[in-house]
Enzyme design. Structure first.
Site, PDB file in Angstrom:
ATOM      1  N   GLY A 153      -2.509  30.538  13.317  1.00  0.00           N
ATOM      2  CA  GLY A 153      -3.475  29.458  13.505  1.00  0.00           C
ATOM      3  C   GLY A 153      -4.182  29.184  12.189  1.00  0.00           C
ATOM      4  O   GLY A 153      -5.219  29.776  11.889  1.00  0.00           O
ATOM      5  N   GLY A 167      -9.115  30.330  10.999  1.00  0.00           N
ATOM      6  CA  GLY A 167      -7.974  31.048  10.413  1.00  0.00           C
ATOM      7  C   GLY A 167      -7.960  30.877   8.896  1.00  0.00           C
ATOM      8  O   GLY A 167      -7.757  31.837   8.140  1.00  0.00           O
ATOM      9  N   ALA A 225     -17.077  26.690  10.666  1.00  0.00           N
ATOM     10  CA  ALA A 225     -16.155  26.133   9.663  1.00  0.00           C
ATOM     11  C   ALA A 225     -15.492  24.897  10.236  1.00  0.00           C
ATOM     12  O   ALA A 225     -15.340  24.768  11.454  1.00  0.00           O
ATOM     13  CB  ALA A 225     -15.091  27.168   9.299  1.00  0.00           C
ATOM     14  N   ARG A 273     -12.333  21.703   9.029  1.00  0.00           N
ATOM     15  CA  ARG A 273     -11.366  21.268   8.021  1.00  0.00           C
ATOM     16  C   ARG A 273     -11.777  19.914   7.475  1.00  0.00           C
ATOM     17  O   ARG A 273     -12.046  19.001   8.249  1.00  0.00           O
ATOM     18  CB  ARG A 273      -9.975  21.164   8.640  1.00  0.00           C
ATOM     19  N   LYS A 290     -22.543  34.692  24.723  1.00  0.00           N
ATOM     20  CA  LYS A 290     -22.258  33.458  23.981  1.00  0.00           C
ATOM     21  C   LYS A 290     -21.705  32.408  24.938  1.00  0.00           C
ATOM     22  O   LYS A 290     -22.048  31.232  24.855  1.00  0.00           O
ATOM     23  CB  LYS A 290     -21.267  33.741  22.835  1.00  0.00           C
ATOM     24  N   ASN A 318     -23.236  28.740  25.600  1.00  0.00           N
ATOM     25  CA  ASN A 318     -22.405  27.535  25.470  1.00  0.00           C
ATOM     26  C   ASN A 318     -22.402  26.728  26.774  1.00  0.00           C
ATOM     27  O   ASN A 318     -22.401  25.499  26.735  1.00  0.00           O
ATOM     28  CB  ASN A 318     -20.963  27.913  25.096  1.00  0.00           C
ATOM     29  N   ASN A 349     -23.673  23.143  25.869  1.00  0.00           N
ATOM     30  CA  ASN A 349     -22.610  22.220  25.451  1.00  0.00           C
ATOM     31  C   ASN A 349     -22.272  21.121  26.467  1.00  0.00           C
ATOM     32  O   ASN A 349     -22.221  19.936  26.088  1.00  0.00           O
ATOM     33  CB  ASN A 349     -21.358  23.006  25.052  1.00  0.00           C
ATOM     34  N   ASN A 363     -28.277  18.768  20.314  1.00  0.00           N
ATOM     35  CA  ASN A 363     -28.806  19.915  21.065  1.00  0.00           C
ATOM     36  C   ASN A 363     -30.305  19.751  21.338  1.00  0.00           C
ATOM     37  O   ASN A 363     -30.787  20.040  22.433  1.00  0.00           O
ATOM     38  CB  ASN A 363     -28.559  21.215  20.293  1.00  0.00           C
TER      39      ASN A 363
HETATM   40  P1  NAD Z   1      -8.649  24.836  14.930  1.00  0.00           P
HETATM   41  O1  NAD Z   1      -8.167  23.822  15.914  1.00  0.00           O
HETATM   42  O2  NAD Z   1      -9.288  24.377  13.681  1.00  0.00           O
HETATM   43  O3  NAD Z   1      -7.438  25.800  14.511  1.00  0.00           O
HETATM   44  C1  NAD Z   1      -6.477  26.256  15.414  1.00  0.00           C
HETATM   45  C2  NAD Z   1      -5.143  26.242  14.675  1.00  0.00           C
HETATM   46  O4  NAD Z   1      -4.174  26.903  15.478  1.00  0.00           O
HETATM   47  C3  NAD Z   1      -4.607  24.829  14.412  1.00  0.00           C
HETATM   48  O5  NAD Z   1      -4.279  24.711  13.041  1.00  0.00           O
HETATM   49  C4  NAD Z   1      -3.361  24.756  15.275  1.00  0.00           C
HETATM   50  O6  NAD Z   1      -2.343  23.938  14.719  1.00  0.00           O
HETATM   51  C5  NAD Z   1      -2.947  26.221  15.278  1.00  0.00           C
HETATM   52  N1  NAD Z   1      -2.017  26.553  16.367  1.00  0.00           N
HETATM   53  C6  NAD Z   1      -2.110  26.248  17.676  1.00  0.00           C
HETATM   54  N2  NAD Z   1      -1.037  26.701  18.337  1.00  0.00           N
HETATM   55  C7  NAD Z   1      -0.231  27.297  17.412  1.00  0.00           C
HETATM   56  C8  NAD Z   1       1.025  27.932  17.474  1.00  0.00           C
HETATM   57  N3  NAD Z   1       1.687  28.030  18.629  1.00  0.00           N
HETATM   58  N4  NAD Z   1       1.554  28.439  16.338  1.00  0.00           N
HETATM   59  C9  NAD Z   1       0.902  28.326  15.144  1.00  0.00           C
HETATM   60  N5  NAD Z   1      -0.307  27.714  15.021  1.00  0.00           N
HETATM   61  C10 NAD Z   1      -0.857  27.215  16.150  1.00  0.00           C
HETATM   62  O7  NAD Z   1      -9.616  25.810  15.741  1.00  0.00           O
HETATM   63  P2  NAD Z   1     -10.861  26.642  15.196  1.00  0.00           P
HETATM   64  O8  NAD Z   1     -12.037  25.747  15.083  1.00  0.00           O
HETATM   65  O9  NAD Z   1     -10.456  27.464  14.032  1.00  0.00           O
HETATM   66  O10 NAD Z   1     -11.162  27.585  16.456  1.00  0.00           O
HETATM   67  C11 NAD Z   1     -10.393  28.724  16.780  1.00  0.00           C
HETATM   68  C12 NAD Z   1     -11.179  29.504  17.828  1.00  0.00           C
HETATM   69  O11 NAD Z   1     -12.372  29.978  17.215  1.00  0.00           O
HETATM   70  C13 NAD Z   1     -11.624  28.646  19.013  1.00  0.00           C
HETATM   71  O12 NAD Z   1     -11.578  29.385  20.195  1.00  0.00           O
HETATM   72  C14 NAD Z   1     -13.063  28.272  18.657  1.00  0.00           C
HETATM   73  O13 NAD Z   1     -13.868  27.994  19.791  1.00  0.00           O
HETATM   74  C15 NAD Z   1     -13.507  29.542  17.961  1.00  0.00           C
HETATM   75  N6  NAD Z   1     -14.641  29.330  17.044  1.00  0.00           N
HETATM   76  C16 NAD Z   1     -14.578  28.348  16.084  1.00  0.00           C
HETATM   77  C17 NAD Z   1     -15.654  28.185  15.213  1.00  0.00           C
HETATM   78  C18 NAD Z   1     -15.632  27.127  14.128  1.00  0.00           C
HETATM   79  O14 NAD Z   1     -16.660  26.933  13.472  1.00  0.00           O
HETATM   80  N7  NAD Z   1     -14.540  26.441  13.890  1.00  0.00           N
HETATM   81  C19 NAD Z   1     -16.780  29.024  15.332  1.00  0.00           C
HETATM   82  C20 NAD Z   1     -16.795  30.026  16.303  1.00  0.00           C
HETATM   83  C21 NAD Z   1     -15.709  30.166  17.159  1.00  0.00           C
HETATM   84  O1  KPL Z   2     -22.228  27.719  19.759  1.00  0.00           O
HETATM   85  C1  KPL Z   2     -22.705  26.605  19.921  1.00  0.00           C
HETATM   86  C2  KPL Z   2     -21.742  25.483  20.032  1.00  0.00           C
HETATM   87  O2  KPL Z   2     -22.076  24.344  19.729  1.00  0.00           O
HETATM   88  O3  KPL Z   2     -20.591  25.765  20.434  1.00  0.00           O
HETATM   89  C3  KPL Z   2     -24.191  26.440  20.085  1.00  0.00           C
HETATM   90  C4  KPL Z   2     -24.796  25.881  18.835  1.00  0.00           C
HETATM   91  C5  KPL Z   2     -24.810  27.803  20.358  1.00  0.00           C
HETATM   92  C6  KPL Z   2     -24.505  25.578  21.244  1.00  0.00           C
HETATM   93  O4  KPL Z   2     -24.020  26.126  22.434  1.00  0.00           O
END
Ligand code: NAD
Ligand code: KPL
Length: 303
Positions: free
Chosen positions: A7, A12, A129, A131, A182, A186, A190, A200
């Protein structure tokens, strides 16, 4: 030992670039040869931190490659995790550690059940994070990665590599409580931001609705043996609403950008748990149905 990262999305890439920056071996697992060719042509993965951009030549291979995997970070969305892991399960060695970064609950247990030979470590991340372009990630919010193993409390020896890479982390013996807490936060915030189409902070005007949801969430948490996660929930939800008043929730952003949400692993998981335990949750069930209607009306998947 190599960190294989399944991912190459926001989180990732955030992990891969920081590991690479510290000189630790990391390897992206990309869907297929087309993605691999696109990445190779780009020449690396870019981390944008505090306005500074640095590109790292993180190694990459297709999911279909043959190299055995001893340490896997699963950084897909919750709804993709099981299928993505199934495609590389045959590459995991007997001693493999698998870190599951998914938000919510349900996907981690599904992956762990598929991999009885592996040690599955659940991660609850408060880092942020996104992209800004293909193969480039912005580190948008400092936070902490809580790591834990629901079946054994001994910390793995490789935590020092996270230290080396500057990945803020804390080992915990109560990872399920962290994840439930968490998830409850959420669920209280959310969906309402999607239904009221607001930041929020605007939920301060819906205090009664938030209070009623927190009361129900608390009783579901107590029903499922997570009383610790229920303690002071309303106060923490109010604090988060105040501290993140100017932000749009992650679910709001997913919906606004026409992306699938993780509803089944958040509100869906709470409602399914309540149903299985005969724990009344009428407000949460109504909220889930309202959210499903909203997603359908926007042409988005409702699962
Ligand atoms: P994202 O969509 O940016 O990244 C997921 C990646 O996985 C994509 O690039 C997608 O193409 C890849 N993917 C999906 N299926 C695949 C497969 N079969 N083989 C290879 N690659 C594959 O998601 P994200 O924002 O990084 O979130 C990932 C998890 O982390 C989620 O559960 C999200 O809720 C959690 N999370 C994200 C953040 C954040 O700030 N982005 C913060 C806390 C938690
Ligand atoms: O984690 C969050 C989200 O937006 O997913 C917060 C900021 C805690 C709101 O639920």
């Amino acid at each position: 030992m190599c960190w294989h990262i399944l991912g190459a999305g926001s989180l990732g890439s955030l992990w891969a670039t920081r590991l690479a920056r510290a000189g630790l071996p990391a390897c992206l697992l990309l869907r297929d040869d087309t993605r691999l060719a696109a990445y190779t042509a780009r020449g690396g993965l870019t981390l944008n931190e505090n306005g500074e951009r640095h590109t790292f030549a993180v190694a990459a291979q297709a999911v279909s490659a043959a190299q055995p995997i001893e340490r896997l970070l699963v950084a897909c969305k919750a709804y993709d995790a099981e299928r993505a892991v199934a495609a590389i399960a045959h590459r995991l060695t007997d001693k493999a550690d698998v870190l599951l970064l998914q938000n919510g609950l349900g996907s981690q247990e599904a992956v762990a059940a598929m991999l009885p030979q592996a040690r599955c470590i659940f991660v609850s991340s408060t880092e942020g994070a996104y992209r800004d372009q293909d193969w480039s990630v912005v580190f948008a919010g400092q936070g902490l990665n809580w790591l834990g193993d629901a079946t054994q409390s001994l910390a793995p020896s490789w935590l020092n590599e996270l230290e080396q890479a500057g990945i803020a982390h804390q080992w915990t013996s109560s990872i399920l409580e962290r994840l439930w807490r968490k998830l409850a936060l959420n669920c209280a915030i959310n969906p309402l931001t999607v239904l009221h189409q607001c930041r929020n902070g605007a939920l301060q005007a819906h205090a009664e609705e938030v209070t009623a949801l927190c009361a129900e969430l608390g009783s579901v948490l107590r029903c499922c043996g997570q009383a610790g996660a229920a303690e002071g929930l309303l106060e923490q939800v109010q604090q988060v609403i105040t501290a993140t008043a100017a932000n749009y929730s992650s679910m709001y952003q997913d919906v606004a950008q026409g992306r699938r949400t993780e509803i089944s692993y958040l509100l869906g998981h709470v409602c399914a748990t309540a149903r299985a335990l005969d724990c009344p949750a009428p407000g949460l069930n109504r909220l889930r149905l309202r959210l499903i209607e909203e997603l359908k009306a926007r042409g988005l998947p409702s699962d």
